[in-house]
Design a protein around this motif. Structure first.
Motif, mmCIF file in Angstrom:
data_model
loop_
_atom_site.group_PDB
_atom_site.id
_atom_site.type_symbol
_atom_site.label_atom_id
_atom_site.label_comp_id
_atom_site.label_asym_id
_atom_site.label_seq_id
_atom_site.Cartn_x
_atom_site.Cartn_y
_atom_site.Cartn_z
ATOM 1 N N ASN A 1 16.559 18.184 61.676
ATOM 2 C CA ASN A 1 17.391 17.473 60.701
ATOM 3 C C ASN A 1 17.293 18.121 59.330
ATOM 4 O OD1 ASN A 1 18.180 15.431 62.610
ATOM 5 N ND2 ASN A 1 16.116 14.564 62.385
ATOM 6 N N LEU A 2 17.705 19.372 59.264
ATOM 7 C CA LEU A 2 17.632 20.099 58.005
ATOM 8 C C LEU A 2 18.634 19.543 57.012
ATOM 9 C CD1 LEU A 2 17.313 23.780 59.276
ATOM 10 C CD2 LEU A 2 15.509 22.160 58.728
ATOM 11 N N ASP A 3 18.244 19.607 55.754
ATOM 12 C CA ASP A 3 19.096 19.117 54.686
ATOM 13 C C ASP A 3 20.087 20.211 54.279
ATOM 14 O OD1 ASP A 3 19.936 17.361 52.597
ATOM 15 O OD2 ASP A 3 18.743 18.560 51.196
ATOM 16 N N MET A 4 21.382 19.879 54.302
ATOM 17 C CA MET A 4 22.391 20.861 53.951
ATOM 18 C C MET A 4 22.228 21.321 52.506
ATOM 19 S SD MET A 4 24.845 22.835 54.661
ATOM 20 C CE MET A 4 25.593 22.350 56.214
ATOM 21 N N ALA A 5 21.830 20.428 51.636
ATOM 22 C CA ALA A 5 21.655 20.807 50.231
ATOM 23 C C ALA A 5 20.544 21.847 50.090
ATOM 24 C CB ALA A 5 21.336 19.572 49.388
ATOM 25 N N GLU A 6 19.475 21.708 50.902
ATOM 26 C CA GLU A 6 18.395 22.697 50.853
ATOM 27 C C GLU A 6 18.898 24.040 51.377
ATOM 28 O OE1 GLU A 6 14.005 23.776 52.729
ATOM 29 O OE2 GLU A 6 14.984 21.896 53.297
ATOM 30 N N ALA A 7 19.661 24.003 52.469
ATOM 31 C CA ALA A 7 20.223 25.236 53.002
ATOM 32 C C ALA A 7 21.107 25.921 51.977
ATOM 33 C CB ALA A 7 21.008 24.947 54.283
ATOM 34 N N GLU A 8 21.843 25.129 51.209
ATOM 35 C CA GLU A 8 22.713 25.690 50.181
ATOM 36 C C GLU A 8 21.894 26.348 49.077
ATOM 37 O OE1 GLU A 8 26.562 26.564 48.839
ATOM 38 O OE2 GLU A 8 25.841 25.700 50.712
ATOM 39 N N ARG A 9 20.770 25.738 48.716
ATOM 40 C CA ARG A 9 19.907 26.319 47.684
ATOM 41 C C ARG A 9 19.300 27.637 48.170
ATOM 42 N NH1 ARG A 9 18.496 20.813 46.967
ATOM 43 N NH2 ARG A 9 16.685 21.047 48.334
ATOM 44 N N ILE A 10 18.875 27.667 49.427
ATOM 45 C CA ILE A 10 18.316 28.902 49.989
ATOM 46 C C ILE A 10 19.384 29.994 49.993
ATOM 47 C CG2 ILE A 10 17.377 29.952 52.089
ATOM 48 C CD1 ILE A 10 16.130 27.202 52.719
ATOM 49 N N PHE A 11 20.611 29.616 50.361
ATOM 50 C CA PHE A 11 21.719 30.571 50.395
ATOM 51 C C PHE A 11 21.980 31.147 49.006
ATOM 52 C CE2 PHE A 11 26.335 31.306 49.969
ATOM 53 C CZ PHE A 11 26.494 32.320 50.902
ATOM 54 N N GLU A 12 22.035 30.294 48.006
ATOM 55 C CA GLU A 12 22.288 30.757 46.642
ATOM 56 C C GLU A 12 21.160 31.661 46.153
ATOM 57 O OE1 GLU A 12 22.827 27.171 44.473
ATOM 58 O OE2 GLU A 12 24.847 26.782 45.269
ATOM 59 N N CYS A 13 19.931 31.322 46.529
ATOM 60 C CA CYS A 13 18.791 32.154 46.147
ATOM 61 C C CYS A 13 18.896 33.530 46.816
ATOM 62 C CB CYS A 13 17.491 31.465 46.547
ATOM 63 S SG CYS A 13 15.990 32.293 45.961
ATOM 64 N N ALA A 14 19.267 33.544 48.096
ATOM 65 C CA ALA A 14 19.418 34.804 48.822
ATOM 66 C C ALA A 14 20.502 35.670 48.195
ATOM 67 C CB ALA A 14 19.741 34.524 50.295
ATOM 68 N N VAL A 15 21.629 35.058 47.850
ATOM 69 C CA VAL A 15 22.703 35.803 47.201
ATOM 70 C C VAL A 15 22.233 36.353 45.863
ATOM 71 C CG1 VAL A 15 24.994 35.590 46.162
ATOM 72 C CG2 VAL A 15 24.535 34.555 48.394
ATOM 73 N N GLY A 16 21.427 35.561 45.163
ATOM 74 C CA GLY A 16 20.883 36.017 43.890
ATOM 75 C C GLY A 16 19.988 37.234 44.037
ATOM 76 N N TYR A 17 19.315 37.356 45.188
ATOM 77 C CA TYR A 17 18.464 38.517 45.437
ATOM 78 C C TYR A 17 19.235 39.687 46.030
ATOM 79 C CZ TYR A 17 14.186 35.867 44.528
ATOM 80 O OH TYR A 17 13.181 35.152 43.935
ATOM 81 N N GLY A 18 20.527 39.525 46.188
ATOM 82 C CA GLY A 18 21.353 40.622 46.668
ATOM 83 C C GLY A 18 21.687 40.583 48.138
ATOM 84 N N PHE A 19 21.285 39.514 48.851
ATOM 85 C CA PHE A 19 21.636 39.404 50.258
ATOM 86 C C PHE A 19 23.072 38.908 50.360
ATOM 87 C CE2 PHE A 19 16.990 38.534 51.711
ATOM 88 C CZ PHE A 19 16.613 39.724 51.118
ATOM 89 N N ARG A 20 23.779 39.369 51.374
ATOM 90 C CA ARG A 20 25.179 39.003 51.526
ATOM 91 C C ARG A 20 25.450 38.530 52.948
ATOM 92 N NH1 ARG A 20 24.694 39.024 46.967
ATOM 93 N NH2 ARG A 20 25.810 40.169 45.335
ATOM 94 N N PRO A 21 26.402 37.622 53.106
ATOM 95 C CA PRO A 21 26.797 37.208 54.461
ATOM 96 C C PRO A 21 27.366 38.402 55.215
ATOM 97 C CG PRO A 21 27.709 35.734 52.800
ATOM 98 C CD PRO A 21 27.162 36.913 52.068
ATOM 99 N N LEU A 22 27.234 38.367 56.520
ATOM 100 C CA LEU A 22 27.720 39.462 57.334
ATOM 101 C C LEU A 22 28.422 38.910 58.565
ATOM 102 C CD1 LEU A 22 27.614 42.606 57.898
ATOM 103 C CD2 LEU A 22 25.795 42.006 59.509
ATOM 104 N N MET A 23 29.546 39.505 58.890
ATOM 105 C CA MET A 23 30.253 39.142 60.108
ATOM 106 C C MET A 23 30.413 40.413 60.921
ATOM 107 S SD MET A 23 34.047 37.562 60.573
ATOM 108 C CE MET A 23 34.774 39.131 60.118
ATOM 109 N N GLU A 24 29.624 40.551 61.991
ATOM 110 C CA GLU A 24 29.722 41.708 62.867
ATOM 111 C C GLU A 24 30.706 41.392 63.981
ATOM 112 O OE1 GLU A 24 27.817 45.083 63.099
ATOM 113 O OE2 GLU A 24 28.558 44.426 61.165
ATOM 114 N N GLN A 25 31.948 41.826 63.845
ATOM 115 C CA GLN A 25 32.975 41.536 64.841
ATOM 116 C C GLN A 25 33.065 42.708 65.807
ATOM 117 O OE1 GLN A 25 36.624 40.181 63.210
ATOM 118 N NE2 GLN A 25 37.745 40.300 65.143
ATOM 119 N N HIS A 26 32.708 42.446 67.045
ATOM 120 C CA HIS A 26 32.665 43.530 68.027
ATOM 121 C C HIS A 26 34.029 43.821 68.629
ATOM 122 C CE1 HIS A 26 28.322 44.056 68.091
ATOM 123 N NE2 HIS A 26 28.250 42.754 67.870
ATOM 124 N N TYR A 27 34.824 42.783 68.857
ATOM 125 C CA TYR A 27 36.136 42.979 69.460
ATOM 126 C C TYR A 27 37.155 42.183 68.675
ATOM 127 C CZ TYR A 27 33.225 44.654 73.203
ATOM 128 O OH TYR A 27 32.292 45.341 73.913
#
Length: 816
Positions: free
Chosen positions: A788-814
């Motif tokens: 039962n993870l908190d979406m708000a916490e996940a959002e904070r982790i995401f923003e922190c990751a983006v702040g450190y230069g991490f980016r979302p990735l979509m590896e589309q094979h086909y």
């Protein structure tokens, strides 16, 4: 033995040679069975004496009467040292039992309970001897006494003084050369200083010469310039024929009370003492000593040039007399399994197996010190035999120097190598970032192979389709809960120049192996992971793949002093962002589409449902229909998703309100928006009509055919191993398959040639990314635990990751 190619059926032996039943050329024994064979096998003088002993019908033992040979042997042994020449001798049946005798005597004499011994030492595996042994790996499960047995670093005189300063230590037990520890030599005057400290603080000094004594170093006793209170002998004392040990003590150590209370049925054996006396007479003969010294000099002459000739293979060479250790450099070619062999100590076993199988020479690894080959030929070894051994060792070192691990492993693994020597993978060479700021911490990330074919990727010298290799892999992983470091990362630098470092720690177990473990073994495995993380100095840990699943999203079977994360928060949030990027954040288009979530009750699936549901016209919740609680759990998650769509104020929910949700909640049929599959027909129908599918189950094998989906559907597969069997449709897939749960890091960052799952440089699992983020942020709390993870916490982790230069990735094979 079979696992490392050491399975041999020896049927006879002579001198330094062993023979199998095929009567082929002999195997040369350069282990002398851990030093127990001073004269090799079946020495003619010793065997002749034994035959004569029994031919004359002499007594083997007759308690409690005094027989001649124990008394003669005691006198002969006590004369070996000035410290004991007027003292006492107590016999035992083994080296470990001899240690037990010394401990009892020291405690009885001093009235103190504590015994001090060195880290990395080895004194045996009976109760007290095991407690003295400075290798925690041997202690587990035996309730070793940690209170009355204390450890100090070898060669550190200040640490020893600190240990003795309380004046409560009965005795210090020490090896003049640490044998099992890797033939570690004492520093100059170290033993002299140890003796001085023992005198100052009233502790007895026990010198354990069980392996080093009786000419192994070219002297009858290895220690010099000191007078121990107690000297321990065994191994060579039995001439390779009988088990016997002797505890020699100075006169002032003996007590009548000990003599009255201590006894052993077999220890004062007339026969074993007779054999041992013959061994001493032969060992102490001047001509024999000259021969031993000649062989010792010659062995050093043949070994010493190897260190200079193969600097990338040999880390160090050290020893004395006919007792040496060859310390190999860690094996490193960027592939995980090669590193595991090195980190776990199996590299030394592979090297020994190569010498056995290719050159018919038997050497053994040391037990305490990984990647060390022990060199201990019989004292009667010839120069020609030393030459034979040196030639084999030279060949081994050539392979190691050139990193020809495939050829070396081919002598151990009963399979045909597909490549003797692999070139470095053809990767774009990007210079690693240079840290310019402060060190923020070290993370440990727990991984394991996802499928048995993956062993061919992490140890690519063999084909994953080779049945012999796969059978060897199954034997390798069977019953093991051991873990090892498989990769150490380069510095990972943030925009400020501050940096973290990381290690990947792996077990050999597949997902199905992990799921089949009982609760105790799951807990033991996780303790091994955490202990290894502590040993490498990790400040934060990440649970990868099924280590998260078997711990119920980090809530069970793990008791860690180091904070940790499952990484599920960032995994889910990166997947959500990948879906949004797939549609280029075209929310209007998405509102006309249908979405299916496989595994909506798991921690990742649930977050994906909460985050994505408001963007779609209709959402299907596809849980595990074989689970009787599935329907109720899915309905509960559906209620939560509805509430989140209407009332949540996290970054995702405020981007767009869900008209469908607003409208549906005003009607009894709001479930037409959030649909729970209640049958297999519902499940199949939902997949066939959904435009977008997010799969986040915990299956151990791909179980869904691409034909199950709507044509041109976008399928985001987060599961590891993958849920969808997309590889069978390479080039003509009817779906747009997206490998989700990934993130893009700095292009200079990669985790070895395997890069976790063979991904391109700069791409990694989002759960690993979250581990890095928390380490960079200096987190001291656990994160992303429970389902039962908190979406708000996940959002904070995401923003922190983006702040450190991490980016979302979509590896589309086909993408058709």
């Amino acid at each position: 033995m079979d696992l490392v190619g050491f399975d041999r059926d020896f049927v006879r032996a002579e001198g330094a040679c062993l023979y199998t039943d095929d009567d082929a050329s002999p195997y040369l024994d350069f282990s002398s069975q851990y030093g127990c064979l001073p004269f090799g096998y079946n020495d003619a003088d010793i065997i002749g004496f034994i035959e004569s002993f029994f031919r004359n019908q002499q007594l083997s033992f007759a308690q409690p009467f005094q027989l001649p040979y124990p008394e003669k042997l005691a006198e002969r042994l006590l004369a070996l040292s000035e410290a004991t020449h007027n003292g006492y001798c107590v016999f035992a049946n083994s080296g470990a039992e001899t240690v037990e005798v010394a401990i009892k005597l020291a405690r009885q004499k001093t009235g103190r309970a504590r015994i001090a011994s060195a880290d990395n030492s080895f004194h045996g595996k009976t109760n007290a001897a095991l407690a003295c042994t400075g290798n925690p790996a041997y202690h587990e499960g035996f309730f070793v006494d940690e209170e009355r047995f204390v450890k100090f670093p070898y060669n550190d005189i200040a640490a020893l003084e600190e240990t003795l300063a309380g004046e409560d230590v009965a005795a210090v037990i020490i090896e003049p050369i640490q044998g099992e520890g890797g033939v570690i030599m004492p520093a100059a005057d170290y033993l002299v200083q140890v003796k001085a400290l023992c005198l100052r603080y009233g502790s007895l000094l026990i010198v354990d010469e069980i392996q080093t004594g009786l000419m192994r170093t070219g002297r009858m006793l290895a220690h010099q310039d000191i007078e121990p209170d107690i000297i321990l002998l065994a191994k060579a004392l039995g001439a390779g024929v009988v088990p016997i040990g002797a505890c020699l003590m100075a006169r002032h150590v003996w007590t009548q009370e000990f003599g009255r209370l201590h006894s052993s049925t077999f220890a004062n054996n007339n026969f074993t003492c007779a054999v041992a006396l013959q061994a001493i007479e032969k060992l102490d003969a001047p001509a024999f000593g000259e021969t031993v010294l000649d062989r010792a000099v010659y062995l050093r002459e043949r070994l010493t040039p190897l260190r200079a000739r193969y600097p990338r293979a040999i880390k160090s060479l050290h020893g004395d007399g006919l007792m040496y250790a060859l310390h190999l450099h860690d094996w490193c070619d960027g592939y995980y399994f090669t590193n595991v062999l090195s980190e776990s100590g199996m590299a030394a076993s592979f090297a020994c197996a190569y010498l056995l199988n290719r050159h018919r020479v038997l050497v053994l690894p040391t037990l305490n010190n990984r990647n060390v080959i022990r060199i201990q030929p019989p004292l009667i070894v010839s120069r020609a035999q030393i030459d034979q051994f040196a030639a084999g060792l030279d060949d081994l070192c050539q392979l190691l120097e050139q990193k020809r691990f495939g050829e070396l492993a081919g002598a151990v693994i009963p399979a045909e190598p597909v490549c003797m020597r692999l070139p470095r993978a053809a990767r774009t060479q990007v210079a690693a970032a240079t840290p310019g700021g402060k060190f923020l911490g070290r993370f440990a990330f727990f991984v394991h192979p996802l499928e048995i074919g993956g062993y061919g990727d992490i140890f690519p010298y063999f084909s994953a389709q080779d049945p012999d290799f796969l059978r060897w892999v199954k034997r390798y992983k069977k019953g093991t809960l051991d873990v090892s470091v498989c990769h150490r990362s380069a510095p990972i630098v943030n925009s400020n120049g501050d940096y973290v470092e990381g290690v990947l720690i792996t077990a050999a177990l597949l997902p199905q192996d992990l799921l089949s473990l009982n609760a105790d073994n799951k807990a033991r495995l996780m303790r091994n992971y955490v202990r290894t993380a502590e040993q490498v100095g990790a400040s934060y840990c990440g649970l990868g793949a099924f280590t998260s699943i078997i711990t119920d999203s980090g809530l069970r079977h793990i008791d860690s002093p180091i904070p940790y994360t499952t990484g599920n928060g960032l995994t889910a949030r990166m997947t959500i962002e990948s879906v949004l990027e797939y549609f280029r954040h075209d929310y209007l288009t998405m509102r006309g589409l249908e979405l299916s979530i496989l595994g909506p009750c798991g921690s990742i699936g649930r977050l994906c449902l909460l985050g994505l549901a408001p963007f779609f016209r209709k959402v299907h919740l596809l849980g595990n229909l074989r689970n009787p609680t599935n329907q109720g759990a899915c309905e509960q998650v559906a209620d939560e998703a509805l509430h989140h769509a209407l009332y949540a104020r996290d970054g995702l929910a405020t981007r767009v309100r869900a008209p469908a949700a607003v409208n549906m909640v005003q009607q009894p049929s709001w479930q037409d928006w959030l649909c729970v599959a209640r049958s297999q027909a519902d499940f199949d129908r939902a997949l066939k009509q959904s435009d977008v599918v997010v799969s986040a189950t915990s299956g151990t094998h791909p179980g869904i055919s691409v034909d199950s989906f709507k044509r041109s559907a976008a399928v985001f597969d987060i599961s590891r191993p993958a849920d969808v069997r997309w590889r069978q449709h390479q080039g003509d897939s009817p779906i747009n398959y997206v490998e989700a749960g990934l993130c893009r890091l700095n292009d200079s960052l990669w985790f070895g040639e395997n890069n976790v799952m063979g991904m391109p440089r700069g791409i990694s699992l989002a759960c690993l990314g979250e581990t890095i983020v928390h380490t960079m942020a200096g987190a001291r709390d656990n994160h992303s635990l429970s389902r039962n993870l908190d979406m708000a916490e996940a959002e904070r982790i995401f923003e922190c990751a983006v702040g450190y230069g991490f980016r979302p990735l979509m590896e589309q094979h086909y993408d058709h």
